[in-house]
Design a protein around this motif. Structure first.
Motif, PDB file in Angstrom:
ATOM      1  N   GLN A  66      29.298  31.554  46.082  1.00  0.00           N
ATOM      2  CA  GLN A  66      28.378  32.480  46.032  1.00  0.00           C
ATOM      3  C   GLN A  66      26.970  31.717  45.197  1.00  0.00           C
ATOM      4  O   GLN A  66      25.813  32.015  45.644  1.00  0.00           O
ATOM      5  CB  GLN A  66      28.726  33.483  44.777  1.00  0.00           C
ATOM      6  N   MET A  67      27.367  31.026  44.187  1.00  0.00           N
ATOM      7  CA  MET A  67      26.061  30.256  43.514  1.00  0.00           C
ATOM      8  C   MET A  67      25.363  29.519  44.712  1.00  0.00           C
ATOM      9  O   MET A  67      24.157  29.313  44.508  1.00  0.00           O
ATOM     10  CB  MET A  67      26.778  29.448  42.601  1.00  0.00           C
ATOM     11  N   ARG A  68      26.275  28.459  45.424  1.00  0.00           N
ATOM     12  CA  ARG A  68      25.457  27.807  46.552  1.00  0.00           C
ATOM     13  C   ARG A  68      24.899  28.448  47.561  1.00  0.00           C
ATOM     14  O   ARG A  68      23.768  28.190  47.828  1.00  0.00           O
ATOM     15  CB  ARG A  68      26.498  26.892  47.261  1.00  0.00           C
ATOM     16  N   ARG A 317      34.525  55.635  44.885  1.00  0.00           N
ATOM     17  CA  ARG A 317      34.946  54.394  44.487  1.00  0.00           C
ATOM     18  C   ARG A 317      34.194  53.661  43.560  1.00  0.00           C
ATOM     19  O   ARG A 317      34.450  52.424  43.133  1.00  0.00           O
ATOM     20  CB  ARG A 317      35.446  53.503  45.848  1.00  0.00           C
ATOM     21  N   GLY A 318      33.091  54.170  43.196  1.00  0.00           N
ATOM     22  CA  GLY A 318      32.075  53.488  42.221  1.00  0.00           C
ATOM     23  C   GLY A 318      31.314  52.257  42.859  1.00  0.00           C
ATOM     24  O   GLY A 318      31.051  51.325  42.385  1.00  0.00           O
ATOM     25  N   MET A 319      31.294  52.330  44.341  1.00  0.00           N
ATOM     26  CA  MET A 319      30.638  50.923  44.971  1.00  0.00           C
ATOM     27  C   MET A 319      28.976  51.523  45.290  1.00  0.00           C
ATOM     28  O   MET A 319      28.560  52.647  45.606  1.00  0.00           O
ATOM     29  CB  MET A 319      31.181  51.178  46.235  1.00  0.00           C
ATOM     30  N   HIS A 390      41.315  42.387  48.529  1.00  0.00           N
ATOM     31  CA  HIS A 390      40.703  41.448  47.180  1.00  0.00           C
ATOM     32  C   HIS A 390      40.440  39.914  47.357  1.00  0.00           C
ATOM     33  O   HIS A 390      40.370  39.506  46.355  1.00  0.00           O
ATOM     34  CB  HIS A 390      41.808  41.771  45.914  1.00  0.00           C
ATOM     35  N   GLY A 391      40.523  39.540  48.514  1.00  0.00           N
ATOM     36  CA  GLY A 391      40.539  38.256  48.733  1.00  0.00           C
ATOM     37  C   GLY A 391      38.913  37.507  49.073  1.00  0.00           C
ATOM     38  O   GLY A 391      38.216  38.333  48.611  1.00  0.00           O
ATOM     39  N   ALA A 392      39.067  36.649  49.567  1.00  0.00           N
ATOM     40  CA  ALA A 392      37.592  36.122  49.782  1.00  0.00           C
ATOM     41  C   ALA A 392      36.948  36.860  50.929  1.00  0.00           C
ATOM     42  O   ALA A 392      37.376  37.185  52.029  1.00  0.00           O
ATOM     43  CB  ALA A 392      37.705  34.676  50.552  1.00  0.00           C
ATOM     44  N   GLY A 393      35.569  37.468  50.524  1.00  0.00           N
ATOM     45  CA  GLY A 393      34.859  38.138  51.479  1.00  0.00           C
ATOM     46  C   GLY A 393      35.048  39.712  51.433  1.00  0.00           C
ATOM     47  O   GLY A 393      34.507  40.472  51.955  1.00  0.00           O
ATOM     48  N   ALA A 394      35.813  40.045  50.275  1.00  0.00           N
ATOM     49  CA  ALA A 394      36.005  41.401  50.084  1.00  0.00           C
ATOM     50  C   ALA A 394      34.763  41.981  49.604  1.00  0.00           C
ATOM     51  O   ALA A 394      34.708  43.353  50.015  1.00  0.00           O
ATOM     52  CB  ALA A 394      37.282  41.612  48.971  1.00  0.00           C
ATOM     53  N   GLU A 395      33.783  41.671  48.927  1.00  0.00           N
ATOM     54  CA  GLU A 395      32.600  42.148  48.623  1.00  0.00           C
ATOM     55  C   GLU A 395      31.977  42.531  49.645  1.00  0.00           C
ATOM     56  O   GLU A 395      30.995  43.331  49.693  1.00  0.00           O
ATOM     57  CB  GLU A 395      31.943  41.355  47.562  1.00  0.00           C
TER      58      GLU A 395
END
Length: 434
Positions: A66-68, A317-319, A390-395
């Motif tokens: 995410q930072m990169r 869900r608070g999203m 909840h893994g990579a890309g879940a956001e």
């Protein structure tokens, strides 16, 4: 001994102004939250305890990828960037510090830090004009002496065949690093003598500029922050209102907002164009399929009611609203219209057989109950793993899947109960045009 999660990566061996320390959690020390993932407060607490905070260092907690990506896309490593532009570094730094104080008091803004523009040790030698006038030394004599002793002065040339090498004379590294020996550098006077450099100049080590960043030809200082437990738009709105009222910018200094907020604003502008075009095309296709503006409008009512279901589930869900959620709303509109079109087509077929409109609406709803329910059920079940991931890309996946599942619930109820009622009351009495 430095803990394993505080060692520097290989890129820190290369000359750079900013060095990044990598935090790696050891599985042996894991205290998970029930799903095998390290709790956020545990990771932050370990990093704070294990890594000392020497002077001049700044810290933020984020994810490497995410930072990169933030740095590549927006030029900064944080979710929010407040860029202060101007010409006077002193006024810019003071304004940046005040903006950072406001951000630290804004709910949802964490890891606030100001770009480090000062702190580089520099040897400052300032000629003392009063002392020089008494002794008979000019500023040029002081500057030439300092340039030769510290910077070096070419004194000759060495020839080796066709090659030439200049001979440069200057003080040794140890002498240049010792202020006592620098103060004893002899400076020639007009009378033919020499005086120590300390008698005609003030010598000190001061903090100089660490870096001077520019963007579009203007000097820039960045205040950046990450966002947790809140949406980016809400944090930026509160912070911008507080900065406008509490921070007075010096003349010639102005502020621009960047980071993920900049990407979100750009995506929002594109969606403001794409979404109306999408709805217009859907309406045009419905008219072409049904041959009636009234029937097309009845089918299109599934879109707003489907959007209501998606919004309600996001709130539950608070999203926050995001670009992926907007994409989910667009996909949801297509599914809702498809189910409505199936229902109205069935009603048209019954009316073509001689059945009156009210009876056709009732029987058509019963006949299409299973196809409509199966369409919604298959699509919803397909998105359940994404909504609970909840893994990579879940956001990115969770908002999209949440919107589709919630919208399909309300859209299915509309298609099975509300849409037949609307058609029985307002539907076109004629048959579908072929």
């Amino acid at each position: 001994m430095i803990p394993r999660w505080c060692r520097h990566p290989d890129e820190s061996r290369h000359p750079a102004i900013n060095s990044t320390a990598r935090v790696t959690l050891d599985p042996d020390f894991r205290q998970n939250d029930g799903r095998g993932h390290e709790s956020g407060w545990i990771a932050r607490g370990r990093a704070a305890r294990a890594c000392h905070r020497p002077s001049g260092n700044a810290y933020e907690i984020t994810q490497p990828i995410q930072m990169r990506f933030n740095e590549l896309i927006a030029g900064v490593r944080g979710d929010i960037a407040v860029k202060v532009f101007g010409d006077d570094f002193g006024g810019m730094n003071a304004a940046a510090d005040r903006i950072a104080e406001v951000l630290r008091t804004t709910r949802g803004a964490v890891d606030v830090r100001v770009e480090q523009t000062e702190g580089l040790p520099m040897l400052d030698i300032r000629p003392n004009r009063m002392a020089m006038s008494r002794i008979g030394v000019t500023a040029g004599d002081v500057q030439d002496t300092v340039a030769a002793a510290i910077g070096g002065r070419e004194a000759g040339m060495i020839f080796e065949g066709d090659r030439r090498f200049p001979v440069v004379i200057r003080l040794a590294e140890a002498s240049r690093s010792d202020l006592t020996q620098v103060a004893q550098i002899p400076v020639p006077t007009s009378a033919g003598g020499f005086v120590p450099l300390s008698t005609v100049a003030d010598i000190a080590v001061v903090d100089g500029p660490n870096q001077i960043s520019r963007e579009n030809g203007k000097r820039r200082v960045v205040v950046q922050a990450n966002v947790r437990d809140r949406d980016v738009v809400g944090v930026v709105a509160d912070a911008r209102a507080a900065i406008d009222t509490q921070v007075t910018m010096p003349p010639g200094t102005y502020v621009e907002w960047g980071g993920q907020f900049e990407n979100l604003a750009s995506a929002r502008d594109r969606l403001m164009l794409v979404v109306p075009v999408c709805f217009a095309v859907i309406m045009l296709l419905l008219y072409g399929a049904l041959g009636s503006i009234r029937d097309a409008a009845i089918v299109f009512t599934g879109v707003p009611l489907a959007l209501v279901g998606g919004v309600l589930v996001l709130v539950v869900r608070g999203m926050p609203f995001s670009v992926s959620a907007a994409v989910g709303f667009i996909a949801l509109s297509g599914i809702a219209v498809l189910n409505g079109l199936v229902m109205v087509s069935s009603i048209h077929d019954l009316m073509a057989g001689g059945m009156d409109r009210i009876r056709a609406a009732h029987d058509g709803a019963l006949a299409r109950l299973r196809p409509v329910a199966m369409t919604a059920l298959v699509a919803s079940l397909g998105f359940v793993p994404m909504a609970l991931g909840h893994g990579a890309g879940a956001e990115v996946q969770k908002p999209l899947a949440t919107v589709v599942i919630g919208g399909l619930i309300s859209a299915t109820l509309l298609t099975l109960f509300v849409l037949p009622t609307l058609y029985a009351r307002f539907g076109n009495g004629g048959h579908r045009r072929m």
